[in-house]
Motif scaffolding. Structure first.
Motif, PDB file in Angstrom:
ATOM      1  N   ARG A 151       1.529   3.051  21.702  1.00  0.00           N
ATOM      2  CA  ARG A 151       2.234   1.910  22.665  1.00  0.00           C
ATOM      3  C   ARG A 151       1.933   0.625  22.088  1.00  0.00           C
ATOM      4  O   ARG A 151       2.799  -0.287  22.387  1.00  0.00           O
ATOM      5  N   ASP A 152       0.993   0.282  21.237  1.00  0.00           N
ATOM      6  CA  ASP A 152       0.959  -0.965  20.706  1.00  0.00           C
ATOM      7  C   ASP A 152       1.323  -1.157  19.076  1.00  0.00           C
ATOM      8  O   ASP A 152       1.303  -2.148  18.334  1.00  0.00           O
ATOM      9  N   LEU A 153       1.734  -0.058  18.337  1.00  0.00           N
ATOM     10  CA  LEU A 153       2.134  -0.092  17.014  1.00  0.00           C
ATOM     11  C   LEU A 153       3.315   0.690  16.733  1.00  0.00           C
ATOM     12  O   LEU A 153       3.668   1.719  17.263  1.00  0.00           O
ATOM     13  N   ASP A 154       4.256   0.272  15.819  1.00  0.00           N
ATOM     14  CA  ASP A 154       5.362   0.929  15.393  1.00  0.00           C
ATOM     15  C   ASP A 154       4.777   1.599  14.023  1.00  0.00           C
ATOM     16  O   ASP A 154       4.916   1.217  12.771  1.00  0.00           O
ATOM     17  N   MET A 155       4.435   2.774  14.335  1.00  0.00           N
ATOM     18  CA  MET A 155       3.790   3.761  13.319  1.00  0.00           C
ATOM     19  C   MET A 155       4.913   3.986  12.046  1.00  0.00           C
ATOM     20  O   MET A 155       4.444   4.122  11.031  1.00  0.00           O
ATOM     21  N   ALA A 156       6.146   4.117  12.650  1.00  0.00           N
ATOM     22  CA  ALA A 156       7.152   4.271  11.376  1.00  0.00           C
ATOM     23  C   ALA A 156       7.148   3.165  10.521  1.00  0.00           C
ATOM     24  O   ALA A 156       7.099   3.294   9.137  1.00  0.00           O
ATOM     25  N   ALA A 157       6.926   1.916  11.055  1.00  0.00           N
ATOM     26  CA  ALA A 157       6.916   0.784  10.022  1.00  0.00           C
ATOM     27  C   ALA A 157       5.674   0.439   9.451  1.00  0.00           C
ATOM     28  O   ALA A 157       5.709   0.331   8.007  1.00  0.00           O
ATOM     29  N   VAL A 158       4.536   1.180   9.856  1.00  0.00           N
ATOM     30  CA  VAL A 158       3.343   1.179   9.350  1.00  0.00           C
ATOM     31  C   VAL A 158       3.538   1.998   8.149  1.00  0.00           C
ATOM     32  O   VAL A 158       2.917   1.758   6.880  1.00  0.00           O
ATOM     33  N   CYS A 159       4.003   3.225   8.416  1.00  0.00           N
ATOM     34  CA  CYS A 159       4.187   4.445   7.175  1.00  0.00           C
ATOM     35  C   CYS A 159       4.999   3.583   5.916  1.00  0.00           C
ATOM     36  O   CYS A 159       4.558   3.876   4.913  1.00  0.00           O
ATOM     37  N   ARG A 160       6.228   3.074   6.225  1.00  0.00           N
ATOM     38  CA  ARG A 160       7.128   2.561   5.292  1.00  0.00           C
ATOM     39  C   ARG A 160       6.413   1.576   4.716  1.00  0.00           C
ATOM     40  O   ARG A 160       6.419   1.374   3.415  1.00  0.00           O
ATOM     41  N   GLY A 161       5.570   0.427   5.305  1.00  0.00           N
ATOM     42  CA  GLY A 161       4.823  -0.634   4.731  1.00  0.00           C
ATOM     43  C   GLY A 161       3.841   0.010   3.607  1.00  0.00           C
ATOM     44  O   GLY A 161       3.736  -0.737   2.674  1.00  0.00           O
ATOM     45  N   LEU A 162       3.148   0.909   4.106  1.00  0.00           N
ATOM     46  CA  LEU A 162       1.876   1.498   3.195  1.00  0.00           C
ATOM     47  C   LEU A 162       2.761   2.276   1.924  1.00  0.00           C
ATOM     48  O   LEU A 162       2.292   2.285   0.869  1.00  0.00           O
ATOM     49  N   ALA A 163       3.829   3.085   2.183  1.00  0.00           N
ATOM     50  CA  ALA A 163       4.498   3.805   1.106  1.00  0.00           C
ATOM     51  C   ALA A 163       4.956   2.664   0.240  1.00  0.00           C
ATOM     52  O   ALA A 163       4.855   2.738  -0.996  1.00  0.00           O
ATOM     53  N   ASP A 164       5.620   1.478   0.611  1.00  0.00           N
ATOM     54  CA  ASP A 164       6.042   0.487  -0.146  1.00  0.00           C
ATOM     55  C   ASP A 164       4.938  -0.201  -1.249  1.00  0.00           C
ATOM     56  O   ASP A 164       4.997  -0.482  -2.166  1.00  0.00           O
ATOM     57  N   ALA A 165       3.641  -0.286  -0.370  1.00  0.00           N
ATOM     58  CA  ALA A 165       2.648  -0.963  -1.092  1.00  0.00           C
ATOM     59  C   ALA A 165       2.218   0.134  -2.277  1.00  0.00           C
ATOM     60  O   ALA A 165       1.803  -0.311  -3.341  1.00  0.00           O
ATOM     61  N   MET A 166       2.095   1.324  -1.787  1.00  0.00           N
ATOM     62  CA  MET A 166       1.830   2.305  -3.196  1.00  0.00           C
ATOM     63  C   MET A 166       2.749   2.353  -4.123  1.00  0.00           C
ATOM     64  O   MET A 166       2.350   2.258  -5.366  1.00  0.00           O
ATOM     65  N   LEU A 167       4.094   2.228  -3.913  1.00  0.00           N
ATOM     66  CA  LEU A 167       5.321   2.053  -4.841  1.00  0.00           C
ATOM     67  C   LEU A 167       5.037   0.928  -5.824  1.00  0.00           C
ATOM     68  O   LEU A 167       5.810   0.985  -6.945  1.00  0.00           O
ATOM     69  N   SER A 168       4.497  -0.247  -5.240  1.00  0.00           N
ATOM     70  CA  SER A 168       4.334  -1.449  -6.043  1.00  0.00           C
ATOM     71  C   SER A 168       3.621  -1.610  -7.039  1.00  0.00           C
ATOM     72  O   SER A 168       3.542  -2.482  -7.767  1.00  0.00           O
ATOM     73  N   VAL A 169       2.312  -0.622  -6.803  1.00  0.00           N
ATOM     74  CA  VAL A 169       1.367  -0.533  -8.206  1.00  0.00           C
ATOM     75  C   VAL A 169       1.663  -0.426  -9.311  1.00  0.00           C
ATOM     76  O   VAL A 169       2.458   0.915  -9.502  1.00  0.00           O
ATOM     77  N   ARG A 170       1.327  -0.942 -10.307  1.00  0.00           N
ATOM     78  CA  ARG A 170       1.758  -0.739 -11.505  1.00  0.00           C
ATOM     79  C   ARG A 170       0.477  -0.547 -12.471  1.00  0.00           C
ATOM     80  O   ARG A 170      -0.463  -0.934 -12.097  1.00  0.00           O
ATOM     81  N   ASP A 171       0.620   0.410 -13.297  1.00  0.00           N
ATOM     82  CA  ASP A 171      -0.565   0.613 -14.409  1.00  0.00           C
ATOM     83  C   ASP A 171      -0.566  -0.375 -15.391  1.00  0.00           C
ATOM     84  O   ASP A 171       0.318  -1.429 -15.283  1.00  0.00           O
TER      85      ASP A 171
END
Length: 145
Positions: free
Chosen positions: A14-34
């Motif tokens: 009721r206090d969180l947009d979990m879909a947005a949290v998931c998308r934001g975390l996926a984007d963070a994962m994909l932003s990491v470079r070696d």
């Protein structure tokens, strides 16, 4: 792989947009470079999954919160990032820092409205068996990064 699995108390919905949290975390994962500047994780293999726990007990059940004049409606969220071995410790730390920073940003507003226990772990344990047989990766094989 990688898979970020989130287990959280259902009262957070009721206090969180979990879909947005998931998308934001996926984007963070994909932003990491070696160290060579390449994406650490494959686009087609990156997944963030969230599961609300309909039944849960957190801490003292809200007694301390109520005694402090708060609601006592505690929540929790456990984030576990599982990635395959083969990445340097520095890259693993970089991933952990990127996801942790994104989680802090995405969940900051939640901490302003309620008491919530947050835990994030990165798991790079031994793989006993690993089979991949989907067709999602095929879509991204032609993509140039």
């Amino acid at each position: 792989m990688p898979h970020l699995v989130i287990l959280y108390s259902g009262n957070l919905d009721r206090d969180l947009d979990m879909a947005a949290v998931c998308r934001g975390l996926a984007d963070a994962m994909l932003s990491v470079r070696d160290d060579e500047g390449k994406s650490v994780f494959p686009l087609g293999g990156t997944r963030v999954l969230a599961y609300p726990a309909p039944y849960f007990a957190v801490s003292d059940g809200g007694q301390a919160g109520c005694a402090a004049g708060e609601s006592g409606d505690y929540g929790f969220m456990y984030l576990n990032l599982r990635m395959a071995r083969g990445r340097s410790e520095a890259v693993q730390r970089r991933v952990g820092q990127a996801v942790s920073e994104a989680a802090r940003d995405l969940l900051g507003p939640l901490k302003q409205t309620r008491r919530v226990g947050l835990t994030f772990q990165v798991d790079v344990g031994a793989e006993v068996y690993d089979a991949k047989f989907g067709n999602l990766h095929d879509l991204f094989q032609k993509e140039v990064r």
